[in-house]
Write a protein that holds these residues in place. Sequence first.
Motif, short mmCIF file in Angstrom:
data_model
loop_
_atom_site.label_atom_id
_atom_site.label_comp_id
_atom_site.label_asym_id
_atom_site.label_seq_id
_atom_site.Cartn_x
_atom_site.Cartn_y
_atom_site.Cartn_z
N LEU A 70 -0.75 -9.21 27.35
CA LEU A 70 -0.47 -10.33 26.32
C LEU A 70 -2.49 -10.42 26.47
N TYR A 71 -2.66 -11.11 27.63
CA TYR A 71 -3.33 -12.15 27.85
C TYR A 71 -4.54 -11.03 27.92
N ASN A 72 -4.71 -9.33 27.70
CA ASN A 72 -6.16 -9.10 28.05
C ASN A 72 -5.12 -7.20 26.53
N PRO A 73 -5.79 -7.93 25.57
CA PRO A 73 -5.30 -7.04 25.08
C PRO A 73 -6.17 -5.68 24.40
N ALA A 94 12.04 -0.20 26.49
CA ALA A 94 12.98 -1.00 25.46
C ALA A 94 12.38 -2.57 24.98
N PHE A 95 11.76 -3.33 25.80
CA PHE A 95 11.05 -4.33 25.35
C PHE A 95 10.27 -4.18 23.95
N PHE A 96 9.14 -3.07 23.42
CA PHE A 96 8.49 -2.36 22.70
C PHE A 96 8.88 -2.40 21.73
N PRO A 137 7.82 -8.89 22.19
CA PRO A 137 6.66 -8.53 21.55
C PRO A 137 6.37 -8.28 20.17
N GLU A 138 6.89 -9.53 19.21
CA GLU A 138 6.10 -9.55 18.40
C GLU A 138 4.64 -10.39 17.95
N LEU A 139 4.54 -10.84 19.77
CA LEU A 139 3.17 -11.55 20.18
C LEU A 139 1.60 -10.15 20.65
N PHE A 140 2.33 -8.91 20.58
CA PHE A 140 1.62 -8.37 20.35
C PHE A 140 1.24 -7.70 19.63
N ARG A 141 -0.37 -7.61 19.05
CA ARG A 141 -0.71 -7.62 17.60
C ARG A 141 -0.62 -6.27 17.56
N THR A 142 -1.15 -5.42 18.31
CA THR A 142 -1.22 -3.67 18.80
C THR A 142 -0.32 -3.83 19.93
#
Length: 173
Positions: A70-73, A94-96, A137-142
């Motif tokens: 998350l810190y390194n998109p 499963a997380f994603f 998961p929703e915190l990940f833009r991509t």
Amino acid sequence: MEFIPLYFQDKLQIINPQGTIGLLTLWSKVDYVLERFRQAGVDLDPATSPVAVCGTLYGNGLRELLRNLLYNPQIRTLVVCGRNRSHSLEELEAFFTQGLEDSPSPLLAFAPGPDGQPVATCRIRGTNRIIDNLVRPELFRTPPRLVKLGEPQAADCLQKIQAFFAALLPEPC
């Protein structure tokens, strides 16, 4: 962007901080997997490699792996090549794909978050893995693309590695 690990810096092997690929070896030794990548002709030069970082995932580091991602998109692809002994690969997938669900646990408590917000326990849907709710998961833009290459000692592993990296490179003129 440059890869900056928030967690387990001492356990990660940074190859090219400007790379966009993370290499996850699960239970396999990093040195062995990197040697297989060298045998397959993968560029692991710190100045030019597309691989930013390489590390293991023995199971209990999933929360920290997710925070580092998350810190390194700029890590857009997570290449998985290693022995999957603890089902951590399925938990990561499963997380994603399935997300989290509340799962209060009287046996597990987390310290308050960075801003003092309460931290709850969650279960990754479809698994038994309990993590906190600070990374969702929703915190990940991509979300990073997961590429599974199998176990490094498998007969077809070198071909899978070569095929993946060949698809990344433009065709020569």
